[in-house]
Design a protein around this motif. Sequence first.
Motif: not given
Ligand code: EPZ
Length: 421
Positions: A21-23, A119-126, A160-167, A189-191, A329-331, A372-374
């Motif tokens: 898995a890339k992610n 939009p892909r904010p990073i507020d949750l990371h910070l 706003h859109f639930g949990s964040s994978v990378l945050a 909770c993603e794999p 509902k995510i993007y 976009d990849l997908r």
């Molecule tokens: C991961 O991105 C994946 N990327 C994405 O895969 C995937 O689409 C996404 O999770 C959702 O499953 C990797 O794992 C490398 P999120 P991530 O933070 O973590 C909002 C693919 O095609 N949000 O879970 O960046 C955000 O805008 C890709 O392989 C905030 O509001 O996504 C979205 O609505 C593209 N604030 C939602 O949360 C934040 O600080 C979920 O995004 C971060 C996110």
Amino acid sequence: MDKLVIEGGRRLKGVVNISGAKNSALPIMAASLLTDDTCVINNVPLLKDVDTMIKILRALETKVEKKKGTLIISGKCKKVKAPYDLVSTMRASVCVLGPLLAKKKYAEVSFPGGCVIGPRPIDLHLKGLERLGSEIKIKSGYILARTRKLKGAKIYLGGHFGSSVLATANTMMAATLAEGTTIIENAACEPETVDLANFLISMGAKIEGHSTPTMRIKGVKKLHGTRHAIVPDRVETGTYMLASAITGGELFLKNAKLAHLFAVVDKLRECGVKITEREDGVAVKRNPKQAVKPTTITTLPYPGFPTDMQAQMMSLLCLADGISVITEKIYPERFIHISELSRMGAHILLEGPNAIIKGVKNLNGADVMASDLRASAALVLAGLVAKDKTEVHRIYHLDRGYENLDKKLSRVGARIWREQE
Ligand code: EPZ
């Protein structure tokens, strides 16, 4: 730049090997910054994004050796700056922020880029890193994060859109070396998050609840080297399931696991696709004489239907016998593929985050492009079944996320090849 040329109309049959898995691979590579010891990572997919992460780790002066699907990452990282030219090409680069902060107490990471999916904010990371006791500034497009000592905290990571994978990944990685215990509420909770947690545990981290929304991390003084194999790619698996379904084919997806794909499997079965799990993979079959049944789909965080499978599923539903609805509902803006699928004869109406798809009998080949990849994968799937020739331009994004997509598809009977633009 290359393009893919596809002559549609062939039923796919045979075996496809599913890659790692890339992610999972990208954050796990970043996590190796948390130790000065050697980490050996197996089953790493051969992708552009993996190469970008290797370049970032090397820019931080970490040693990275790549031997086919194995990465050997070793040596103390000496630098703390992840530069714009690399980070701007890939969102997952932001994953070095947490580990650098935990290990070096200071990090400079450019604001991330990636696919155009809204939009892909990073507020949750910070927020996660600030709650652990760091000070964050934004200067000239860079995130500057500094701490004297990270301290465990209770952190609610819902947006706003639930949990964040990378945050979740960034906060969890930083918390492994913080003093005291961290509790992340509304953790992803993603794999791939679970795979990262298992990697960290194998380095000596103390993590519990990592497949639930409440994650508990007890900080340790030091992490050590490890050896880890990346889990199979559920999105690649899902994409080939759809390749089989859309062509009325019969594919065996070697190394695939259904455990991570229940929502997709459930919907595909509803559409009339037969899916069977075996010990070494998954068989996917659809009778081409029977029409694809329409359905409704809402993308949600795991274990809901993944946003990363939305575009590919739409290609199948374009050919269903009736009306389907997809709600994103995510993007909510991740619909770049609609205009391109329409060029191929699809009937899709977009109403806010809802796509209403009226199935048609056939799709027709056309020149298409997606940034976009997908979405690009969805166009390849549509091309596999369309009449005549489809040319998918700017396949840069496909190479970022699918290992040898054209070769894997040709081996099972598709007429698909790469040409230079
Ligand atoms: C991961 O991105 C994946 N990327 C994405 O895969 C995937 O689409 C996404 O999770 C959702 O499953 C990797 O794992 C490398 P999120 P991530 O933070 O973590 C909002 C693919 O095609 N949000 O879970 O960046 C955000 O805008 C890709 O392989 C905030 O509001 O996504 C979205 O609505 C593209 N604030 C939602 O949360 C934040 O600080 C979920 O995004 C971060 C996110």
